[in-house]
Design a protein around this motif. Structure first.
Motif, PDB file in Angstrom:
ATOM      1  N   GLU A 182       0.738  -1.352   0.008  1.00 48.86           N
ATOM      2  CA  GLU A 182       0.180  -0.092   0.096  1.00 48.86           C
ATOM      3  C   GLU A 182       0.851   1.166  -0.083  1.00 48.86           C
ATOM      4  N   ALA A 183       1.870   1.152   0.697  1.00 47.58           N
ATOM      5  CA  ALA A 183       3.073   2.443   0.681  1.00 47.58           C
ATOM      6  C   ALA A 183       3.519   2.571  -0.614  1.00 47.58           C
ATOM      7  N   PHE A 232       3.559   5.984  -2.693  1.00 51.01           N
ATOM      8  CA  PHE A 232       4.743   6.888  -3.373  1.00 51.01           C
ATOM      9  C   PHE A 232       4.711   6.837  -4.750  1.00 51.01           C
ATOM     10  N   ARG A 233       4.144   5.739  -5.408  1.00 51.84           N
ATOM     11  CA  ARG A 233       4.167   5.841  -6.897  1.00 51.84           C
ATOM     12  C   ARG A 233       3.560   6.849  -7.268  1.00 51.84           C
ATOM     13  N   GLN A 234       2.282   7.323  -6.571  1.00 51.52           N
ATOM     14  CA  GLN A 234       1.295   8.284  -6.891  1.00 51.52           C
ATOM     15  C   GLN A 234       1.726   9.571  -6.523  1.00 51.52           C
ATOM     16  N   SER A 235       2.828   9.752  -5.621  1.00 49.93           N
ATOM     17  CA  SER A 235       3.417  10.779  -5.482  1.00 49.93           C
ATOM     18  C   SER A 235       4.595  11.403  -6.355  1.00 49.93           C
ATOM     19  N   LEU A 293       1.496   8.460   6.714  1.00 50.15           N
ATOM     20  CA  LEU A 293       2.859   8.266   7.089  1.00 50.15           C
ATOM     21  C   LEU A 293       2.839   8.377   8.579  1.00 50.15           C
ATOM     22  N   LYS A 294       1.939   8.826   9.291  1.00 51.96           N
ATOM     23  CA  LYS A 294       1.925   8.850  10.660  1.00 51.96           C
ATOM     24  C   LYS A 294       1.400   7.479  11.101  1.00 51.96           C
ATOM     25  N   LYS A 295       0.404   6.931  10.462  1.00 53.88           N
ATOM     26  CA  LYS A 295      -0.138   5.615  10.774  1.00 53.88           C
ATOM     27  C   LYS A 295       0.989   4.824  10.678  1.00 53.88           C
ATOM     28  N   MET A 296       1.445   4.710   9.627  1.00 53.12           N
ATOM     29  CA  MET A 296       2.528   3.573   9.354  1.00 53.12           C
ATOM     30  C   MET A 296       3.748   3.675  10.257  1.00 53.12           C
TER      31      MET A 296
END
Length: 225
Positions: A106-107, A111-114, A194-197
């Motif tokens: 999921e991360a 990141f790919r979308q970003s 980012l906080k959750k992970m």
């Protein structure tokens, strides 16, 4: 600043300037040299994402390390996960392992979308070759028992942004990342993830993996063989 230089069991400022190889060596020495009553550990995941993908090139590669032991490798191109050590074999038997893989995927998608937010001309040096986004998530449990996490974003071994989840602060390590920092500071969904992970998932994985590792009393003996 060298990418991965904050991956330490010592305070980050004390480790500034060390390259990833020296830092990982120091982490390993600190963990193995620590007294038995001091429970210090580090869990790290490093993403490598090509910003210019060619045909057949995987868009995301992830390496996982526990106390400097490279235990996991994930290739999104083939959607395969590999155990890289005896530790990986041991941890792959846990329910936490499955949860970890799903969140890493999921991360990677996030990141790919970003990636379109990252301007190649701002990050690439002339003659540097292909440009890859590097993302490092680190969770550390220090001698006090506290666990803290942080994110580093960079390319070719150099950090350009650091995210501190407790304060939701972005620290700019390179002037070229100014526009990216300003954009991501306003991205509430990215910050929430980012906080959750880093403050939830990674801390939980670290605790579960260390507890499972401790229950396998022959791990250290097999590791040294």
């Amino acid at each position: 600043m060298a990418f991965g230089s904050k991956t330490s069991l010592a305070p980050p400022k004390l480790m500034a300037g060390l390259g990833p190889t020296l830092t990982l060596l120091l982490v390993s020495l600190l963990v193995r040299a620590a007294p038995a009553d001091i429970d210090i550990h580090s869990l790290c995941y490093t993403y490598k994402i090509p910003l210019e993908s060619s045909s057949g090139q995987p868009w995301c590669d992830v390496q996982g390390q526990l106390d400097a032991d490279n235990f996991l490798s994930y290739d999104s191109g083939s959607d395969t996960v590999k155990n890289m050590s005896i530790l990986g074999v041991i941890l792959s038997a846990t329910e936490t392992w499955k949860d970890q893989i799903e969140m890493l995927k999921e991360a990677g998608n996030l990141f790919r979308q970003s990636c379109p937010d990252i301007k190649l001309e701002n990050l690439a040096d002339r003659g540097a070759g292909s440009v890859c986004l590097q993302v490092m998530l680190t969770c550390q449990r220090i001698s006090s028992g506290n666990i803290y996490g942080f994110w580093e974003f960079g390319r070719n071994g150099q950090i350009f942004l650091t995210f501190r989840p407790e304060s939701e602060k972005w620290e700019m390590e390179h002037s070229r990342a100014k526009s990216l920092k300003e954009k991501w500071e306003k991205d509430s969904d990215l910050i929430k993830f980012l906080k959750k992970m880093s403050m939830g998932d990674c801390k939980r994985w670290l605790k579960a993996f260390v507890e499972h590792q401790d229950r396998n009393g022959n791990y250290e003996r097999r590791r040294k063989q």
